[in-house]
Design an enzyme around this catalytic site. Structure first.
Site, short mmCIF file in Angstrom:
data_model
loop_
_atom_site.label_atom_id
_atom_site.label_comp_id
_atom_site.label_asym_id
_atom_site.label_seq_id
_atom_site.Cartn_x
_atom_site.Cartn_y
_atom_site.Cartn_z
N GLU A 36 67.85 81.08 9.59
CA GLU A 36 66.57 80.64 10.14
C GLU A 36 65.90 81.88 10.74
O GLU A 36 66.52 82.58 11.54
CB GLU A 36 66.80 79.59 11.24
CG GLU A 36 65.48 79.10 11.77
CD GLU A 36 65.58 78.03 12.85
OE1 GLU A 36 66.70 77.59 13.17
OE2 GLU A 36 64.51 77.66 13.36
N ARG A 71 83.32 79.33 12.35
CA ARG A 71 82.46 80.46 12.65
C ARG A 71 83.25 81.58 13.30
O ARG A 71 84.35 81.36 13.80
CB ARG A 71 81.28 80.02 13.50
CG ARG A 71 81.65 79.50 14.87
CD ARG A 71 80.52 78.71 15.50
NE ARG A 71 79.35 79.50 15.77
CZ ARG A 71 78.15 79.31 15.20
NH1 ARG A 71 77.97 78.34 14.32
NH2 ARG A 71 77.13 80.06 15.51
N LYS A 92 72.18 83.02 18.91
CA LYS A 92 70.85 83.61 18.98
C LYS A 92 70.16 83.27 20.29
O LYS A 92 69.41 84.08 20.83
CB LYS A 92 70.02 83.10 17.80
CG LYS A 92 70.19 83.95 16.55
CD LYS A 92 69.23 83.53 15.47
CE LYS A 92 69.89 82.58 14.53
NZ LYS A 92 69.06 82.17 13.40
P1 ATP Z 1 73.35 80.87 16.13
O1 ATP Z 1 74.36 79.79 16.36
O2 ATP Z 1 73.85 82.24 16.45
O3 ATP Z 1 72.04 80.61 16.75
P2 ATP Z 1 72.62 79.80 13.63
O4 ATP Z 1 73.74 79.12 12.97
O5 ATP Z 1 71.61 78.96 14.28
O6 ATP Z 1 73.17 80.93 14.58
P3 ATP Z 1 71.30 80.48 11.20
O7 ATP Z 1 70.21 81.44 10.99
O8 ATP Z 1 71.00 79.04 11.05
O9 ATP Z 1 71.87 80.76 12.66
O10 ATP Z 1 72.59 80.88 10.36
C1 ATP Z 1 72.57 81.24 9.02
C2 ATP Z 1 73.94 81.11 8.46
O11 ATP Z 1 74.86 81.92 9.17
C3 ATP Z 1 74.46 79.69 8.54
O12 ATP Z 1 75.05 79.35 7.32
C4 ATP Z 1 75.45 79.74 9.66
O13 ATP Z 1 76.45 78.77 9.48
C5 ATP Z 1 75.98 81.16 9.55
N1 ATP Z 1 76.48 81.62 10.85
C6 ATP Z 1 75.81 81.67 12.02
N2 ATP Z 1 76.60 82.09 13.01
C7 ATP Z 1 77.82 82.32 12.47
C8 ATP Z 1 79.09 82.77 12.98
N3 ATP Z 1 79.26 83.06 14.27
N4 ATP Z 1 80.11 82.88 12.11
C9 ATP Z 1 79.95 82.59 10.81
N5 ATP Z 1 78.80 82.17 10.26
C10 ATP Z 1 77.74 82.02 11.08
MG MG Z 2 71.18 77.28 12.54
#
Ligand code: ATP
Ligand code: MG
Length: 573
Positions: free
Chosen positions: A48, A274, A284
């Protein structure tokens, strides 16, 4: 000639023999062997654009892109841009830059969920016509309350039985911008008593009268993540849709939408744990707080666990990829020790970073028997064990800089560096013996006096006498003055998120600035991103703010390897 650590390299998909277990790769290999999806593998990385990518995202990127490469498929870069309030083009560009920097190329397969808004809307109308979706006019509070919770079933909305015609008309009114935010939503009609709360008539669209960074004012209803994601996967022909464990409860809904739309073949969602990293926050929301509250100097502050921060810090992308492969992919939540990542960085730089001399906290050393009008240039190796790094010339003269802590007035017995009457080796140059010291009014040393042994040129004792200490130095006349920022972990607690507020655990010493460092001349005009090992001090990388007149070097990592020590003790599990 010297070799530089370049910011990108081509061997992104090369695998190593030290990869951790990866159950997703095993599942995909089994699918390919069974001829599922015609043996094709298409993955996607779906960020995102509401912030910068961090090392957790790197885990997902490496998984998605490596799998596609391994099975001759492709990995799409898909921006999940369904929340216009938080998203922007700045983030889109930063994400592209960071994925490329990590060493991956999506080969033009770049997509946006917003590319599919029209198709998603058509599909929403299809579900309405099938009696599988309805417009709900309850207030947001009523919707929340009537959803129930884990212990109690939800309550049907009074609007759940609206006719298809009424729903279609209302949906068009929503799209046309005639309703206020919160006045209505589109929901899937599934089951308000479903044991999985996600399945209790989930929202598909909500009204937001805000412009979108790509679609402008074209829309004022925006699809929810669950309504957009699986359908976007299907449109792109994704075969394996990999995401983190928090989406496990959403998988039934992912499948429900695809089935209701009779989409075939269907992508398969697989969830993995994760990445959590000790001494680090990886969300984030928290990273944004660090930026907005000024605890760090932007998303690319070298202490941030963002890819942009790691780039500025000098972490080689190859070391990050190696780390991501090594930790493996499982369904078990855990915390990875940050010293493993640090070890990967150090191990990479040990073999790729040329050496150089820099004095971070200088004190003057005067060699009394060295003529003032003379200088000489020593030919020194750029790497201690790898001759392919070549040599360079380093100037030497009567006055040199040494580290303040390489001299002690009254040293303990085991101190092998400089003190009155003691002899040390000046790395690559000669042996010097301390004859005295000038101090300030408070008795602090301000200048060390020495004599050198003219027979010891190059640093070897002519008579084979033992000289235990070797210190580094920079010729005062030739030195370039610069700034070295000594970075350390941003948090001083292993789990900064435990307790009230993670900002309570910020490490007050995470950045120590040495604004009066003295660098050997070869360190003056190197490009941003260039890494050197400053002998005895650590690995340093040129900051983008650096100029030839005033170089700025960021400490990438200190020399001491905690992880290697843990391995030696058998303490890494
Ligand atoms: P955050 O939890 O840090 O805000 P998010 O999941 O909202 O991150 P996205 O931009 O939606 O951020 O994530 C894009 C991809 O990265 C998704 O497939 C998500 O599952 C993966 N991702 C995000 N954080 C992690 C992590 N700590 N370990 C592994 N994969 C991750
Ligand atoms: Mg997300």
């Amino acid at each position: 000639m010297t070799r530089d650590t370049t910011p990108t390299d081509a061997s992104a998909t090369a695998s190593t023999d030290e990869e951790g277990p990866n159950f997703v790769a095993d599942l995909v290999a089994a699918d390919v062997a069974a001829g599922k999806h015609g043996g094709r593998v298409v993955t996607r990385f779906p960020p995102e654009p509401n912030g910068y990518l961090h090392i957790g995202h790197a885990k997902a990127i490496v998984l998605d892109f490596d799998l596609a490469a391994r099975f001759g498929g492709r990995c799409n870069l898909r921006f999940d841009d369904t929340n216009p309030e938080a998203e922007s083009e700045e983030y889109v560009e930063a994400i592209r830059r960071d994925v490329r920097w990590l060493g991956y190329d999506w080969d033009g397969h770049e997509h946006f969920a917003s590319d599919y808004f029209e198709q998603l809307y058509e599909w929403a109308k299809l579900l309405v016509r099938k009696g599988l979706a309805y417009v709900d006019s309850q207030t947001p509070e009523e919707i929340r309350k009537n959803r129930g919770d884990y212990h109690s079933p939800g309550v049907d909305s009074p609007y759940r039985t609206r006719s298809v015609e009424e729903n279609l008309t209302l949906l068009e009114t929503m799209r046309a911008g005639e309703l206020a935010e919160g006045a209505a939503v589109l929901r899937a009609k599934i089951d308000m008593a479903h044991p999985n709360v996600v399945m209790r008539d989930p929202l598909m669209y909500r009204i937001r009268h805000v412009p979108h960074h790509r679609t402008g004012d074209a829309w004022c209803i925006y699809p929810m993540y669950d309504w957009a994601h699986g359908q976007s996967d299907a449109i792109e022909g994704v075969t394996h849709s990999l995401c983190t464990l928090e989406f496990e409860d959403h998988r039934p809904l992912y499948d429900w939408f695809l089935e209701a739309l009779e989409i075939d073949p269907r992508p398969q969602q697989i969830e993995f744990a994760r990445l959590n990293l000790s001494y680090t926050v990886l969300s984030k929301r928290k990273l944004r707080r660090l930026v907005e509250e000024g605890h760090v100097d932007g998303w690319d502050d070298p202490r941030m666990p963002t890819l942009a921060g790691m780039r500025r810090r000098g972490f080689p992308p190859a070391a990050i990829r190696r780390f991501c492969r090594r930790i493996g992919i499982s369904k078990r939540e855990g915390v990875v020790d940050v010293t493993l990542l640090e070890h990967m960085v150090r191990d990479h730089l040990e073999h790729t970073a040329p050496r150089a001399l820099a004095v971070l906290d200088p004190i003057k050393l005067v060699i009394e028997n060295y003529p003032d009008d003379e200088e000489e240039w020593f030919e020194v190796p750029n790497h201690p064990t790898d001759p392919s790094f070549g040599t360079r010339r380093v100037p030497f003269s009567r006055e040199i800089w040494i580290e303040r802590d390489d001299f002690m007035l009254d040293p303990p017995r085991k101190y092998h560096r400089l003190a009155p009457g003691r002899e040390v080796r000046l790395r690559y140059a000669c042996l010097v013996t301390c004859t005295g010291v000038r101090t300030d009014d408070e008795g602090r040393p301000v200048e060390v006096r020495c004599t050198f042994d003219p027979q010891s040129r190059g640093g070897t004792a002519p008579d084979g006498r033992k000289v235990r200490g070797t210190i580094h130095w920079v010729s005062a006349r030739h030195a370039v003055r610069g700034t070295c920022r000594l970075y350390d972990r941003l948090f001083d607690a292993e789990n900064p998120s435990a307790g009230d507020d993670f900002t309570d655990h910020l490490n007050p010493d995470s950045c120590i600035v040495r604004g009066d460092a003295r660098l050997e001349p070869s360190l003056a005009a190197l490009a941003a991103g260039t890494t050197r090992q400053f002998e005895r001090r650590g690995y340093f990388t040129v900051d983008p703010s650096s100029t030839p007149e005033h170089p700025v070097w960021n400490r990438t990592i200190a020399l001491k390897d905690t992880w290697a020590k843990l391995v030696a003790r058998g303490a890494t599990g």
